[in-house]
Design a protein around this motif. Structure first.
Motif, PDB file in Angstrom:
ATOM      1  N   MET C   1     -32.730   5.223 -29.332  1.00 26.64           N
ATOM      2  CA  MET C   1     -31.623   4.529 -28.640  1.00 26.64           C
ATOM      3  C   MET C   1     -30.896   5.521 -27.759  1.00 26.64           C
ATOM      4  O   MET C   1     -30.698   6.669 -28.131  1.00 26.64           O
ATOM      5  N   SER C   2     -30.492   5.089 -26.587  1.00 24.53           N
ATOM      6  CA  SER C   2     -29.789   5.985 -25.674  1.00 24.53           C
ATOM      7  C   SER C   2     -28.375   6.241 -26.203  1.00 24.53           C
ATOM      8  O   SER C   2     -27.843   5.504 -27.024  1.00 24.53           O
ATOM      9  N   GLY C   3     -27.755   7.298 -25.714  1.00 23.16           N
ATOM     10  CA  GLY C   3     -26.427   7.700 -26.176  1.00 23.16           C
ATOM     11  C   GLY C   3     -25.341   6.883 -25.534  1.00 23.16           C
ATOM     12  O   GLY C   3     -25.617   5.895 -24.840  1.00 23.16           O
ATOM     13  N   PRO C   4     -24.098   7.262 -25.789  1.00 19.49           N
ATOM     14  CA  PRO C   4     -22.968   6.530 -25.212  1.00 19.49           C
ATOM     15  C   PRO C   4     -23.037   6.491 -23.691  1.00 19.49           C
ATOM     16  O   PRO C   4     -23.408   7.463 -23.048  1.00 19.49           O
ATOM     17  N   LEU C   5     -22.680   5.370 -23.134  1.00 22.33           N
ATOM     18  CA  LEU C   5     -22.752   5.157 -21.693  1.00 22.33           C
ATOM     19  C   LEU C   5     -21.458   5.566 -21.013  1.00 22.33           C
ATOM     20  O   LEU C   5     -20.388   5.546 -21.619  1.00 22.33           O
ATOM     21  N   THR C   6     -21.569   5.896 -19.738  1.00 28.24           N
ATOM     22  CA  THR C   6     -20.379   6.042 -18.897  1.00 28.24           C
ATOM     23  C   THR C   6     -20.715   5.447 -17.539  1.00 28.24           C
ATOM     24  O   THR C   6     -21.893   5.301 -17.194  1.00 28.24           O
ATOM     25  N   ALA C   7     -19.678   5.118 -16.788  1.00 30.21           N
ATOM     26  CA  ALA C   7     -19.905   4.608 -15.433  1.00 30.21           C
ATOM     27  C   ALA C   7     -18.666   4.878 -14.603  1.00 30.21           C
ATOM     28  O   ALA C   7     -17.561   4.946 -15.136  1.00 30.21           O
ATOM     29  N   PRO C   8     -18.866   5.047 -13.293  1.00 34.93           N
ATOM     30  CA  PRO C   8     -17.681   5.228 -12.433  1.00 34.93           C
ATOM     31  C   PRO C   8     -16.857   3.945 -12.367  1.00 34.93           C
ATOM     32  O   PRO C   8     -17.402   2.837 -12.411  1.00 34.93           O
ATOM     33  N   LEU C   9     -15.565   4.120 -12.300  1.00 32.35           N
ATOM     34  CA  LEU C   9     -14.631   2.995 -12.185  1.00 32.35           C
ATOM     35  C   LEU C   9     -13.649   3.362 -11.074  1.00 32.35           C
ATOM     36  O   LEU C   9     -12.983   4.390 -11.159  1.00 32.35           O
ATOM     37  N   VAL C  10     -13.612   2.552 -10.029  1.00 34.70           N
ATOM     38  CA  VAL C  10     -12.745   2.846  -8.893  1.00 34.70           C
ATOM     39  C   VAL C  10     -11.587   1.859  -8.885  1.00 34.70           C
ATOM     40  O   VAL C  10     -11.805   0.650  -8.947  1.00 34.70           O
ATOM     41  N   VAL C  11     -10.374   2.385  -8.836  1.00 35.39           N
ATOM     42  CA  VAL C  11      -9.187   1.544  -8.718  1.00 35.39           C
ATOM     43  C   VAL C  11      -8.616   1.801  -7.328  1.00 35.39           C
ATOM     44  O   VAL C  11      -8.109   2.879  -7.040  1.00 35.39           O
ATOM     45  N   GLU C  12      -8.759   0.821  -6.461  1.00 35.54           N
ATOM     46  CA  GLU C  12      -8.403   1.042  -5.060  1.00 35.54           C
ATOM     47  C   GLU C  12      -7.728  -0.197  -4.506  1.00 35.54           C
ATOM     48  O   GLU C  12      -8.230  -1.307  -4.701  1.00 35.54           O
ATOM     49  N   PHE C  13      -6.598   0.009  -3.826  1.00 37.91           N
ATOM     50  CA  PHE C  13      -5.919  -1.117  -3.201  1.00 37.91           C
ATOM     51  C   PHE C  13      -5.025  -0.616  -2.067  1.00 37.91           C
ATOM     52  O   PHE C  13      -4.392   0.419  -2.199  1.00 37.91           O
ATOM     53  N   PRO C  14      -4.962  -1.350  -0.969  1.00 41.01           N
ATOM     54  CA  PRO C  14      -4.006  -1.001   0.094  1.00 41.01           C
ATOM     55  C   PRO C  14      -2.655  -1.663  -0.202  1.00 41.01           C
ATOM     56  O   PRO C  14      -2.384  -2.763   0.268  1.00 41.01           O
ATOM     57  N   PHE C  15      -1.824  -0.996  -0.981  1.00 40.17           N
ATOM     58  CA  PHE C  15      -0.564  -1.614  -1.402  1.00 40.17           C
ATOM     59  C   PHE C  15       0.344  -1.852  -0.195  1.00 40.17           C
ATOM     60  O   PHE C  15       0.468  -1.007   0.682  1.00 40.17           O
ATOM     61  N   THR C  16       0.959  -3.029  -0.175  1.00 43.05           N
ATOM     62  CA  THR C  16       1.859  -3.383   0.923  1.00 43.05           C
ATOM     63  C   THR C  16       3.285  -3.283   0.409  1.00 43.05           C
ATOM     64  O   THR C  16       3.666  -3.999  -0.510  1.00 43.05           O
ATOM     65  N   ARG C  17       4.050  -2.378   0.967  1.00 46.60           N
ATOM     66  CA  ARG C  17       5.387  -2.124   0.453  1.00 46.60           C
ATOM     67  C   ARG C  17       6.448  -2.599   1.445  1.00 46.60           C
ATOM     68  O   ARG C  17       6.479  -2.124   2.579  1.00 46.60           O
ATOM     69  N   SER C  18       7.276  -3.503   0.992  1.00 41.72           N
ATOM     70  CA  SER C  18       8.451  -3.843   1.787  1.00 41.72           C
ATOM     71  C   SER C  18       9.496  -2.768   1.516  1.00 41.72           C
ATOM     72  O   SER C  18       9.524  -2.170   0.444  1.00 41.72           O
ATOM     73  N   LEU C  19      10.344  -2.498   2.501  1.00 41.44           N
ATOM     74  CA  LEU C  19      11.114  -1.252   2.460  1.00 41.44           C
ATOM     75  C   LEU C  19      12.581  -1.393   2.093  1.00 41.44           C
ATOM     76  O   LEU C  19      13.162  -0.465   1.539  1.00 41.44           O
ATOM     77  N   GLY C  20      13.216  -2.482   2.427  1.00 38.95           N
ATOM     78  CA  GLY C  20      14.663  -2.501   2.270  1.00 38.95           C
ATOM     79  C   GLY C  20      15.298  -1.682   3.389  1.00 38.95           C
ATOM     80  O   GLY C  20      14.614  -0.962   4.126  1.00 38.95           O
ATOM     81  N   PRO C  21      16.633  -1.774   3.536  1.00 35.48           N
ATOM     82  CA  PRO C  21      17.291  -1.230   4.722  1.00 35.48           C
ATOM     83  C   PRO C  21      17.202   0.284   4.862  1.00 35.48           C
ATOM     84  O   PRO C  21      17.031   0.787   5.991  1.00 35.48           O
ATOM     85  N   VAL C  22      17.314   1.037   3.796  1.00 33.89           N
ATOM     86  CA  VAL C  22      17.418   2.492   3.933  1.00 33.89           C
ATOM     87  C   VAL C  22      16.066   3.128   4.243  1.00 33.89           C
ATOM     88  O   VAL C  22      15.928   3.925   5.175  1.00 33.89           O
ATOM     89  N   GLN C  23      15.043   2.742   3.472  1.00 33.79           N
ATOM     90  CA  GLN C  23      13.716   3.296   3.764  1.00 33.79           C
ATOM     91  C   GLN C  23      13.231   2.809   5.125  1.00 33.79           C
ATOM     92  O   GLN C  23      12.523   3.530   5.832  1.00 33.79           O
ATOM     93  N   SER C  24      13.618   1.581   5.478  1.00 34.18           N
ATOM     94  CA  SER C  24      13.235   1.060   6.795  1.00 34.18           C
ATOM     95  C   SER C  24      13.802   1.948   7.899  1.00 34.18           C
ATOM     96  O   SER C  24      13.098   2.348   8.828  1.00 34.18           O
ATOM     97  N   ALA C  25      15.087   2.284   7.781  1.00 34.43           N
ATOM     98  CA  ALA C  25      15.715   3.125   8.810  1.00 34.43           C
ATOM     99  C   ALA C  25      15.088   4.511   8.820  1.00 34.43           C
ATOM    100  O   ALA C  25      14.792   5.072   9.889  1.00 34.43           O
ATOM    101  N   PHE C  26      14.875   5.077   7.640  1.00 32.72           N
ATOM    102  CA  PHE C  26      14.330   6.431   7.556  1.00 32.72           C
ATOM    103  C   PHE C  26      12.944   6.509   8.197  1.00 32.72           C
ATOM    104  O   PHE C  26      12.653   7.381   9.019  1.00 32.72           O
ATOM    105  N   LEU C  27      12.078   5.559   7.816  1.00 33.98           N
ATOM    106  CA  LEU C  27      10.700   5.635   8.313  1.00 33.98           C
ATOM    107  C   LEU C  27      10.617   5.238   9.788  1.00 33.98           C
ATOM    108  O   LEU C  27       9.813   5.792  10.537  1.00 33.98           O
ATOM    109  N   THR C  28      11.460   4.293  10.214  1.00 33.74           N
ATOM    110  CA  THR C  28      11.490   3.975  11.647  1.00 33.74           C
ATOM    111  C   THR C  28      11.956   5.199  12.417  1.00 33.74           C
ATOM    112  O   THR C  28      11.426   5.535  13.483  1.00 33.74           O
ATOM    113  N   GLY C  29      12.959   5.893  11.867  1.00 32.00           N
ATOM    114  CA  GLY C  29      13.448   7.123  12.491  1.00 32.00           C
ATOM    115  C   GLY C  29      12.334   8.138  12.672  1.00 32.00           C
ATOM    116  O   GLY C  29      12.181   8.725  13.754  1.00 32.00           O
TER     117      GLY C  29
END
Lengths: 388, 351, 323
Positions: C1-29
């Motif tokens: 019997m073969s030994g314990p298995l492993t496999a790659p697992l990718v956790v990937e997402f393009p998260f969309t972040r709304s900013l609120g007023p302060v981060q909005s001003a900072f990043l627009t700046g």
């Protein structure tokens, strides 16, 4: 040793929506927390500890986001805890906060639960593919629909009972300005004609995906005496868990749910929940879970829950209103959904539920569950202080 | 703070911590540890009045990862159970509060962490402010190095002292069969700023469990219970630019509230993953040369993320159980650069 | 019997972040090559700005422009930059207190080597050529010989966030922050044994030494008894549909055409149901109690689906405990 009685003196929630693009994660949490503090007429300085809860961190893509939220939560220099018990987390979080007061470890505790699901996609966050495992072939509704079928088979309930629940909860939501779904043109026919997604569950019988937060201020006798509005008193609270899958698991009426309710009723001195509880906020993400939980929680005997629903007893003007807020079927920021149930129960016994107030509500049950119907948290709140 | 009820750590078990654990699932890693701590305290699976665990979905790479760990607990009939998305030391805190309410007399606390599952340096960047910091992907060693440099600039330490911290911990770990880095470990090349690889913790997989009990139940379960005389935790703002990185102000505050300064301790198990953090914590927690610090080797010898803080509490309690300490301090940390800190004071009865 | 298995697992997402007023001003700046801070309750100017006061938790909204030049408050040479960090070649992580600010900002400093960096050195922002409203609009810092222009930025009149944002056309209100994490998934010994048997088209559960019940798929422990399971026992191949639903909506990434039946199936000899798809029968003819067997396809790890065996339906009483 006696416990400190726990009072809910402040309640706040956000306006819930599919995507709250006007606020950051911090801004969302703050909106609920500020409303709770304002309700209690307290400031950040009055808070001794903060307990926050949410479901998986993948929803926002921030690991342990409470660390970055410490400033926003007014927690700097204070204790800050983070709870995660899957879908029941909003309820568990409130209970962890209540214990801090009951044990006299802290005097006044702010508890918050949130989910900003629009930062990712709820279905992605819930079902990241895991290697080797057979993919869940059916989505979230498909996970629960077979259990609904099992309930129908077990009880002989007519196929339309679920639609009655959806119609009721969506109408109740029209009275709740914070609810996500406001379906002004809803009719029973529309619900019954909505597409059958996971037979026997129709589209209108499923919950939405929401951004939202809920917060409460909990305190002891002294804090309650200073509160500007009537408090809700915690008469009982409990959590129960059972494994995800096991031989003998009853998905329709999990024993963890029954045991949890029994513990809460014992603490609160409830012997006949149907008569002694005036209103219930139950975690009903798919309509059929209302009759299922009515049985699981002892409001109806086994096999009779659907009759209670069909009789109209759970309508806002019935003798056991269930989910006057509109429930999870109308608002579902997953991590906050449980706390919203607890908070709505408390609003009812404080007489502060506005348009969806149940007249004369004195004792209310808040209920949450999660995972594979395996994690339960509940509390029973009353308008009178508990004895002793 | 005066505790309204006497609660003690009465049992502790841990895995041998390893660089990888690909042959076992989290449940399989946890199961022998649970069995050992329950056997030691005479509890059957599921018998504890309350169960609480700590772990992280991001560490595991899977949502709801804690749910499967429950398979090892024997949660049937259903149990009163909760979970924190934090180091297991905070699960211990939640269980302690539950016992203080008088609801029950016993609690099982466990934590499980496979730090090797992901690229840990990348995973932990996801803890940072998601708008201005996480997009730069600075790893935990990068941030700890900024802290170490600030400490060196302040004249509070130098590289010789940091190397001595590393050497002392790993020398102590020789006597700890569960530790991963034991004995002489070369300081190695510079990893980040002034920190060499020897200043940094290993990547560790592991699990740990403790049993808490109240009053006479504790005395029945354990010859010399480690009584929790105080327990408190505090948090600082996360922004590194908002803090004096040379101080761990929330650690000092937690220690004050836990009563750590009311009487001297003879032993301290502190959770300092990087050498410079031990220097900072010794000052914040007022640990003089007379205190035995990290006889286990600390996180520099084994650092299973989400577990290492609970291990500090277990190790400190075990010293008391064995009569090697009378009053000990235990500490856990979370977040970048010692942002959040939990401090407990444990005491044995008698000499 | 073969030994314990492993496999790659990718956790990937393009998260969309709304900013609120302060981060909005900072990043627009940042997009407009302006660095904004926020004034805290104690008068300090915080850069990067926070929405809420770290000391008092009060809402902060008074934005203040600070200089693109500043002083290093601490630093750490990064000899081996990792993917997605600001610079591909060795650089220094720095905390920089910009002129006019009272707190320091984390970023990268482009310098030839660690000998060229020290605490207290003067640096300035190097702007990215393509700026979108993100912290990476600051490409990095670079050494700068100029003296601190003490107080210069403070002389600027503070302005309200509202009016300032109106100066920016098209303010940034949300950002996308893609994140990918790579994991190695290790299902453990019990699941590896299960998977090895599946490869031989056999479904093998594990019996609990205490309660004698059979868990399938096994996870190494009997979940109700909390004890390790090792005794393997083959179940099925035939089984009974205990319950099911008809799926009429296509799930994300699912290759199967709707409608189809998703069922819980109690294999003969197992004490709990597993799940699978039912085919070889019209959806509306599937029923609780239907007897089925697995259909395997080459190369697939799990049965492709289950099909009716033609046996009489199982009586409800025989499987109602498995619902």
């Amino acid at each position: 040793m006696t416990r400190e009685p726990v009072a809910v003196v402040g309640i706040g929630q956000t306006r819930h929506a599919a995507a709250r693009k006007d606020v950051s994660i911090a801004g969302l949490v703050r909106e609920a927390a500020l409303r709770a503090l304002a309700d209690a007429e307290l400031t950040w300085a009055d808070v001794d500890a903060v307990v926050i809860g949410k479901a998986p961190d993948f929803f926002e893509g921030v690991m342990m986001p409470e660390l970055y939220l410490a400033d926003a939560l007014g927690a700097v220099g204070k204790p800050l805890m983070r709870v995660h018990t899957a879908g029941s987390v909003g309820g568990s979080t409130a209970l962890v906060a209540a214990r801090l007061v009951a044990a006299r470890v802290r005097e006044t505790v702010l508890t918050v639960a949130f989910e900003k699901q629009s930062e990712s996609n709820a279905m992605w966050g819930l079902s990241l593919p895991v290697p080797f495992q057979q993919p869940l072939l059916a989505g979230a509704g498909g996970f629960f629909a077979p259990h609904v079928r099992a309930y129908i088979r077990r009880t002989g309930a007519p196929a339309t009972v679920g639609t009655l629940v959806a119609y009721k909860d969506r109408r109740n939501a029209l009275r709740n300005p914070f609810a996500h779904l406001h379906e002004h043109d809803i009719t029973l026919e529309r619900v019954q004609e909505s597409p059958m997604l996971w037979d026997p569950v129709r589209y209108s019988e499923t919950c939405p995906s929401s951004d939202g937060a809920c917060a409460m201020v909990l305190t002891g006798r002294r804090g309650a005496a200073r509160a500007p509005h009537p408090p809700a008193w915690v008469h009982g609270g409990a959590m129960r868990s059972e494994p995800t899958l096991f031989a003998g698991k009853d998905f329709v009426s999990p024993r963890a749910g029954r045991d949890c309710a029994a513990d809460v009723y014992r603490q609160a001195g409830i012997t006949d929940p149907r008569r002694e509880i005036d209103v219930a906020e139950l975690y009903v993400p798919f309509s059929w879970y209302e009759p299922m939980w009515l049985e699981n929680l002892g409001f109806a005997t086994e096999g009779e829950g659907w009759k209670l629903t069909a009789s109209g007893a759970t309508e806002l003007d019935g003798d056991l209103p269930v989910n006057p807020s509109g429930g999870v079927l109308s608002t579902n920021p997953i991590g906050a959904s449980g706390m919203l149930r607890f908070a709505e129960a408390a609003l009812q016994v404080r007489g502060r539920a506005g348009e969806h107030q149940v007249d004369g509500a004195r004792r209310a049950l808040g209920h949450a569950y999660g995972g594979g119907a395996q994690f339960f948290s509940m509390w029973l709140v009353g308008s009178e202080a508990p004895d002793g | 703070m005066r505790c309204p009820r006497d609660v003690a750590i009465v049992g502790f078990a841990q895995t041998v911590h390893r660089r990888t654990s690909e042959n076992v699932s989290e449940t399989e890693m946890l199961l022998p540890v649970l069995r050992e701590v329950l056997d030691r305290t005479g509890l059957a699976p599921g018998e504890a009045g309350f169960t609480c665990s700590g772990s992280s979905d991001y560490l595991a790479g899977r949502p709801f990862s804690f749910t499967l760990a429950l398979d090892g607990v024997g949660a049937w009939p259903p149990i009163a159970e909760s979970h924190v998305e934090m180091d297991g030391a905070w699960a211990l805190y939640e269980a302690w509060v539950e016992l203080l309410t008088g609801a029950t007399d016993t609690a099982l606390v466990y934590a499980c962490g496979k730090s090797s599952a992901g690229d840990l340096d990348a995973v932990l960047t996801r803890q940072l402010d998601p708008y201005c910091t996480a997009p730069l992907w600075p790893g935990p060693a990068d941030l700890a190095a900024l802290q170490a440099q600030a400490l060196i600039d302040a004249g509070a330490t130098d590289e010789t002292e940091l190397a001595a911290v590393a050497a002392r911990n790993r020398a102590a770990a020789r006597d700890n069969p569960y530790a991963q880095l034991r004995g002489r470990v070369p300081m190695g090349p510079r990893r980040a700023g002034p920190l060499r690889t020897g200043d940094c913790p290993p990547v560790s997989d592991g699990a740990a469990a403790v049993v808490l009990a109240a009053g006479d139940t504790a005395r029945r379960m354990c010859e010399r219970p480690a009584w929790i005389r105080g327990l408190d935790h505090r948090i600082d703002p996360q922004g590194l630019g908002l803090r004096d990185l040379t101080e761990a102000s929330s650690a000092r505050l937690a220690a004050e509230h836990a009563g750590a300064f009311d009487a001297p301790v003879d032993t301290a198990e502190i959770h300092a993953p990087f050498t410079a953090q031990e220097v900072i914590l010794r000052r914040a927690l007022r640990l003089g040369p007379e205190v035995t610090v990290n006889p286990s080797g600390g996180a520099l010898a084994a650092n299973p993320v989400m577990v290492a803080g609970l291990v500090r509490f277990g190790e400190a309690a075990a010293r008391i159980h064995r009569g090697e300490s009378r009053r000990a301090l235990a500490h856990a940390t979370s977040g970048p650069c010692l942002q959040q800190n939990l401090v407990g004071v444990l005491e044995g009865e008698g000499p | 019997m073969s030994g314990p298995l492993t496999a790659p697992l990718v956790v990937e997402f393009p998260f969309t972040r709304s900013l609120g007023p302060v981060q909005s001003a900072f990043l627009t700046g940042l997009r407009e090559r302006v660095v904004l801070g926020v004034r805290a309750g104690d008068g300090r100017v915080l850069v990067p700005p926070t929405e809420y006061d770290p000391g008092t938790a009060e809402e902060l909204r008074e934005l203040v422009e600070v200089a693109p030049t500043g002083t290093v408050t601490t630093w750490a040479w990064n000899p081996a930059p990792r993917p997605r960090q600001p610079l591909p070649t060795p650089f220094a992580w720095v905390l920089v207190r910009l002129d006019g600010a009272d707190t320091a900002l984390l970023h990268a400093l482009d310098a030839p080597g660690p000998d060229a960096v020290r605490t207290g050195m003067r640096v300035r922002v190097r702007w990215a050529a393509d700026r979108t409203g993100a912290i990476t609009d600051i490409a990095c810092f670079e050494p700068y010989e100029g003296e601190p222009r003490e107080g210069e930025a403070h002389e600027d009149e503070p302005y309200e966030s509202g009016p300032y944002i109106r100066e920016f056309t098209d303010p940034v209100t949300g950002i996308t922050t893609p994140a990918r994490l790579d994991y190695t998934y290790a299902p453990g010994s019990a699941q590896s044994r299960y998977l090895a048997a599946l490869a031989r088209h056999r479904i093998v559960g594990e019996r609990c030494p205490a309660c004698r019940r059979v868990c399938v798929p096994p996870r190494g422990a009997c979940p109700t008894c909390g004890v390790a399971t090792r005794e393997q026992t083959e179940v099925g191949p035939r089984g009974t549909v205990t319950t099911y639903c008809v799926v009429n909506i296509k799930a994300r990434n699912a290759a199967i055409d709707v409608p189809y039946v998703y069922a819980h199936i109690a294999l003969d000899g197992a004490d709990q149901a597993l799940h699978g798809r039912i085919a070889g029968i019209p959806c509306d003819r599937v029923r609780m109690g239907l007897r089925v067997e697995p259909v395997w396809t080459d190369g697939a790890r799990h049965p492709d689906h289950y099909r009716p065996t033609g046996e009489p339906d199982a009586a409800y009483d025989t499987y109602k405990e498995l619902l």
